[in-house]
Design an enzyme around this catalytic site. Structure first.
Site, PDB file in Angstrom:
ATOM      1  N   ASP A  23     -28.122  45.218 -11.744  1.00 33.04           N
ATOM      2  CA  ASP A  23     -29.411  44.572 -11.555  1.00 33.04           C
ATOM      3  C   ASP A  23     -30.492  45.593 -11.228  1.00 33.04           C
ATOM      4  O   ASP A  23     -30.558  46.097 -10.114  1.00 33.04           O
ATOM      5  CB  ASP A  23     -29.282  43.539 -10.419  1.00 33.04           C
ATOM      6  CG  ASP A  23     -30.553  42.770 -10.160  1.00 33.04           C
ATOM      7  OD1 ASP A  23     -31.524  42.924 -10.934  1.00 33.04           O
ATOM      8  OD2 ASP A  23     -30.585  41.992  -9.183  1.00 33.04           O
TER       9      ASP A  23
ATOM     10  N   ASP B 125     -35.976  43.888 -16.065  1.00 33.00           N
ATOM     11  CA  ASP B 125     -35.055  43.500 -14.998  1.00 33.00           C
ATOM     12  C   ASP B 125     -33.747  43.005 -15.602  1.00 33.00           C
ATOM     13  O   ASP B 125     -33.673  41.893 -16.123  1.00 33.00           O
ATOM     14  CB  ASP B 125     -35.712  42.418 -14.144  1.00 33.00           C
ATOM     15  CG  ASP B 125     -34.846  41.951 -12.981  1.00 33.00           C
ATOM     16  OD1 ASP B 125     -33.689  42.416 -12.872  1.00 33.00           O
ATOM     17  OD2 ASP B 125     -35.322  41.119 -12.190  1.00 33.00           O
TER      18      ASP B 125
END
Length: 397
Positions: free
Chosen positions: A102, A287
């Site tokens: 992430d 992201d």
């Protein structure tokens, strides 16, 4: 010297790094990690939006909250109709867990043996007592609370973490001893490995900790990693070098801004389908831990305005369209580069047999545009800390 364990694409390896490509000799620490484990379910459209608002500590619109509450929060991940998300193997204290890499967070937290069985079913758990290298950080705790009501908390320790052929000793690991039901439902996902900047490792108290990448980058040929996510099949992350076999043409680099702890850059516009490119400056954040693409209202309205039968669906808390529609592509301007998301990548999930939930949604209230996996699966992306920059290139789709 031990080199690479494999390639994301089988072909000759070239090492290309920095603002103007130069050849580098690979160091022993450079590596590729292949995604291996698919998630059997993924979040429904409203649940995905609510999760993103929570992640960015923003208040979600009331209709999103209602829509997310009104369904079970997940849909079957059928890669032939809609897309599947994949996880990456990480070895912690000799134990393998499948983690979600992430770039929008900076915590390494895992399901642990401290959890009651009712909260860890369907997950592999890390047991520090089975590791000879684990150490508890006395007085340290961590807690993540999101605006959607989800959260996790527990103790903090250190252990040896290995990804690919690179090992970090004394890496901070956040052990979950309590997890909300939203995380429990994310079957096969055993935790998060954050690749954002250290400044947003705020879950750990009393002193924030460094990410795996921060600790590992000194052992790499260059302080960078690349993301090559794919639609309908596993992709890979590469650390320490840029593999020319994974992209086509040249890489366009733009300055990145880490002031907010994210990999942010300034986009200069967009185009819908074959329409002319329109200049529009906005801050964006690629992201890998977010699924959908969130853009300024004007861009989202322009996009769905070209799709007959589409529009904002208050009952679903987001933009929907007829599943029978052929979606146009969306182009994002990045310096001189034009990053094209094919229309076929923008379908997210079904609402019912005739209505589908769009993969592009409004970023109203988020504070930044978020370029999630729907964007990233269409691009090859370089994340580099020195110089601080992002690189984008086309790749075989």
């Amino acid at each position: 010297m031990r080199f690479l364990e494999g390639l994301c694409a089988a072909s000759t390896l070239f090492i290309i790094v920095a603002t103007s490509p130069v050849d580098l000799q690979p160091m022993a620490g450079n590596f590729i990690v292949h995604q291996t484990t698919p998630k059997p379910f993924k979040k429904s459209g409203p649940a995905a939006i609510l999760s993103t608002y929570g992640k960015y500590n923003a208040s979600a619109p009331e209709e999103v909250i209602k829509a997310a509450t009104a369904n079970d929060g997940k849909v079957s991940a059928n890669p032939t109709l809609f897309d599947t998300e994949y996880l990456s193997p990480v070895i912690i204290g000799g134990q393998t867990l499948n983690l979600d890499f992430d770039t929008g967070s900076s915590d390494l937290w895992v399901y642990s043996s401290n959890l009651p069985t009712s909260q860890s079913n369907g997950h592999s758990v890390y047991n520090p007592t089975l590791s000879s290298t684990s150490k508890k950080l006395d007085g340290y705790t961590w807690e993540i609370l999101y605006g959607d009501g989800s959260g996790a908390s527990g103790d903090v320790g250190t252990d040896t973490v290995k990804i690919g052929i690179t090992t970090v000793t004394g890496q901070a690991v956040e052990l979950a001893d309590e997890i909300s039901y939203q995380f429990q439902n994310d079957i096969n996902n055993d935790g998060i490995l954050g690749l954002g900047f250290d400044s947003i490792n705020t879950a750990v108290q009393p002193v924030r900790q460094k990410t795996f990448f921060s600790n590992a980058k000194a052992s790499l040929s260059a302080p960078l990693f690349t993301a090559n996510l794919k639609k309908g099949k596993p992709g890979c992350y590469t650390f320490g070098y840029v593999n020319a076999a994974e992209y086509t043409g040249s890489i366009t680099y733009v300055p990145a801004n880490s002031a907010n702890g994210f990999w942010e850059f300034t986009s200069n516009g967009y185009a819908v389908g074959t329409a002319a490119f329109r200049s529009s400056s906005f801050i964006a954040n690629p992201d890998t831990g977010t699924t959908l693409v969130y853009l300024p209202d004007a861009i989202v309205r322009a996009y769905y305005g070209s799709v007959r039968g589409s529009g904002y669906n208050y009952a679903e808390g987001g933009y929907t369209y007829p599943c029978s529609a052929t979606l146009p592509s969306l182009t994002i301007g990045i310096g001189t580069y034009r990053a094209v998301i094919p229309g076929s990548y923008i379908t997210y999930a079904p609402v019912n047999s005739i209505t589908c939930f769009g993969g592009i949604q409004s970023n109203n209230g988020l504070g930044t545009a978020v370029l999630g996996d729907i964007f990233l699966k269409s691009q090859f992306v370089v994340f580099q800390t020195s110089p601080l920059q992002l690189g984008f290139a086309r790749k075989p789709l």
